[in-house]
Each structure stands twice: as C-alpha cells, then as structure tokens.
Design an enzyme around this catalytic site. Structure first.
Site, PDB file in Angstrom:
ATOM      1  N   SER A 123      36.240  40.904  40.331  1.00 46.01           N
ATOM      2  CA  SER A 123      37.481  41.605  40.672  1.00 46.01           C
ATOM      3  C   SER A 123      37.908  42.586  39.594  1.00 46.01           C
ATOM      4  CB  SER A 123      38.621  40.598  40.866  1.00 46.01           C
ATOM      5  OG  SER A 123      38.394  39.831  42.012  1.00 46.01           O
ATOM      6  N   HIS A 144      32.823  43.593  46.821  1.00 43.53           N
ATOM      7  CA  HIS A 144      34.029  42.823  46.489  1.00 43.53           C
ATOM      8  C   HIS A 144      34.757  42.354  47.739  1.00 43.53           C
ATOM      9  CE1 HIS A 144      38.347  42.626  45.029  1.00 43.53           C
ATOM     10  NE2 HIS A 144      37.729  41.715  44.311  1.00 43.53           N
ATOM     11  N   GLU A 156      34.673  45.759  49.675  1.00 42.89           N
ATOM     12  CA  GLU A 156      34.658  47.037  48.954  1.00 42.89           C
ATOM     13  C   GLU A 156      33.303  47.199  48.263  1.00 42.89           C
ATOM     14  OE1 GLU A 156      38.875  48.079  47.489  1.00 42.89           O
ATOM     15  OE2 GLU A 156      38.723  45.931  47.190  1.00 42.89           O
ATOM     16  N   ASN A 195      43.285  46.435  44.928  1.00 45.03           N
ATOM     17  CA  ASN A 195      44.166  46.068  43.817  1.00 45.03           C
ATOM     18  C   ASN A 195      44.804  47.268  43.148  1.00 45.03           C
ATOM     19  OD1 ASN A 195      44.114  43.332  44.169  1.00 45.03           O
ATOM     20  ND2 ASN A 195      42.240  43.080  42.982  1.00 45.03           N
TER      21      ASN A 195
END
Ligand code: NAD
Length: 286
Positions: A123, A144, A156, A195
C-alpha cells in the site's frame, strides 16, 4: 507472444493475501498460498473457511458449495521453492516492512522460473523501492487490492519505468479475469489513486472534529447530502478501523501527531476501534 497466466501463487496469507488467494481461486485459477510456518498456515486455513462463509452469503454464484470447494482447492505450503516453482504470477502480500519485502524478493528471484511475473500488493511502498531486489525489473509491478476484495473490487495496476508493457497488460487482463475493476496508473504515485483521494479526505474530516468545528455526524451528513456519496469519512474510518490511521498519523508531522492523540484519548483508549469492536465514531449492533 501473449502472456498466459493460469497458475498463481500468493505470498503471505494475512488479511489481504488470504482474500487475494481466495478470489483468484474462486475465479477458476490454480492457486498456491505460501506463509512462513505451520501456525501461519493454520491461520490461513481458518481465514479461507471464514471467507467461504462470507462468499456464500454475499457473492453471486458462491452457493451450492462452490465457495467451500474454493477454500478446499487452494494449496497451502510453507516451502517457498515448492510454492513458486511453476507459477505464472506471484502476488506478494507479506508485511509492509521493506526489509521483509527485500528478503522475500531476493529469495523469490532465485527460486521462481524466468517467466514468472511478480506483483506487489504494497500500500505504501513504491515498486521502484523494491525492483532492484527482484532480479527481473521487466516482470515486476504493483497490483494493489482494497480490503474486502469481493465487494470493494478495484485493482490498481502500477509499473516502474522498467516494467514491460506486455507484462503490465497481462496483469491488467488478469485483474479483470478475477472480477476486479483494473485501475491503470501511468506513473508511480504514492497512495495510488484511491489513497491519494481518501487520505486527505479522512484527515480533513478528523481535523474538523478534533479542532471543535463540527461533530463527526455533522461532517458525515454534509459529505453524504452535498455530494451524494453513500458514506461520510467517519463511517469509512469505522470500517478501516481506527488503529490504522492512528499508526500513520502518530509517525507524521505535528498536525498528524495532534490528530493521533485525539483519536487515542477519545476513541482508542476507550476501546472504540471501529466496526470490528462494536463502536468507533458510531455504535454498531452485532
Ligand atoms: P497481515 O499482517 O495481515 O499479513 C501478512 C502475512 O504475511 C501474515 O500471514 C504473515 O505470517 C506473513 N509473513 C510474515 N513474514 C513473511 C515472510 N517473510 N514471507 C511470507 N509471508 C510472511 O498484512 P496485510 O494487511 O494482509 O498486508 C499485506 C500487504 O498487503 C502489505 O503490503 C499491505 O500494505 C498490503 N495491503 C493491505 C491492505 C489492508 O487493508 N490490510 C490493503 C491493501 C494492501
């Protein structure tokens, strides 16, 4: 020549690794899951049993024993050489510690066949930070997933400048083949897309409440009504669990440390850790 992915090995069978292995096997791929010792494998097996129950209740087509068969069909091993010896794709979901990732890739680079593609689920570490350990820069990238892959199904895909475009494409296709919505990033970005959007939103929400501007309920209500989003930032924080943002904030700048202390004093120290503990910013019934 197109790249054929059929045999997939997942390294690390914790929260995300177990979900990735299960979703991949559920989608018809041959899956091996590796972890470091018998205790970890026992925990993996328990996670697969729990996931089978979740899929049976929540995922279309998982009934009639398909989810249970999926759990039973995943090969578990603590022998890394055996785990990867015939893998087309290895998805790495070991702890988010650079030294552990380095050690894993250095071993893996020697044990896996030349053709094997390596994908990291990290991450917070860019693939560039790990690429030199892999011994195969052209066949390494990030893939991801989001927690609860069966319903929050973004994947991702992010390469380094050295990733072969054919490898990138094969991994995008693989992500779609296991029921994910592939999100293609053209360049490396800390936090990927998700994120990069979510963390500033969550921090801004905590900033408003910690500094006495508005209650969490008011912040969430604003976000839901004015944007049409189904959930507000504090509802999302309750799903994530409050210890994850705490751990990130406490290692951050002055403002981050202030928010971490607010989380700790008002929620964490009172056992309010989010949905998993029955209460966070909101109360949940079992
Ligand atoms: P976790 O702690 O739940 O699981 C890690 C697993 O790796 C454990 O089963 C552990 O036994 C195993 N392990 C430890 N050392 C190992 C080694 N040397 N080799 C192989 N396995 C080893 O962690 P997690 O939350 O599943 O996170 C794993 C990765 O996935 C991290 O890179 C993290 O950033 C990423 N990720 C996590 C989430 C999340 O919501 N938890 C979401 C997206 C991505």
């Amino acid at each position: 020549m197109s790249i054929d992915i059929r045999k997939v090995t997942v390294l690390g069978t914790g929260v995300l690794g177990s979900q990735i292995a299960f979703q991949t096997a559920f989608s018809g791929f041959e899956v091996t899951a590796y972890d470091i010792n018998d205790d970890a494998l026992k925990a993996a097996s328990e996670r697969f049993t729990k996931l089978a129950a979740v899929y049976t209740g929540e995922v279309d087509g998982a009934g009639d024993g398909k989810a249970d068969k999926t759990a039973a069909g995943i090969t578990l091993t603590s022998d890394l050489a055996q785990a990867v010896r015939d893998a087309d794709l290895v998805i790495e979901a070991v702890p988010e510690v650079l030294a552990i990732k380095q050690d894993t890739y250095e071993k893996l680079g020697k044990l896996a066949p030349e053709r094997t593609i390596f994908a990291t689920n990290s991450s917070t570490l860019l693939p560039s930070a790990m690429v030199d350990f892999t011994g195969r820069p052209d066949r390494f990238l990030a893939l991801h997933f989001a927690n609860q892959v069966w319903k929050f199904n973004t994947a991702e895909v992010m390469g380094t400048p050295a990733t072969d475009p054919k490898v990138y494409r094969a991994v995008v296709d693989f992500a779609a083949a296991i029921g994910m919505v592939p999100i293609e990033l053209h360049r490396e970005k800390a936090g990927y897309v998700l994120n990069s959007l979510l963390v500033p939103l969550l921090n801004a929400a905590m900033d408003l409440s910690a500094n006495g501007y508005a209650e969490p309920e008011a912040v969430d209500k604003t976000w839901r009504i004015a944007t049409g989003a189904p959930m507000g930032p504090f509802q999302i924080l309750d799903i994530i669990g409050l210890t994850t943002p705490y751990n990130i904030l406490v290692n951050g700048d002055e403002n981050g440390k202030k928010l971490a202390k607010w989380l700790q004093d008002n929620y964490i120290d009172k056992g309010k850790l989010g949905i998993a503990s029955g209460e966070g910013f909101y109360k949940y019934s079992a």
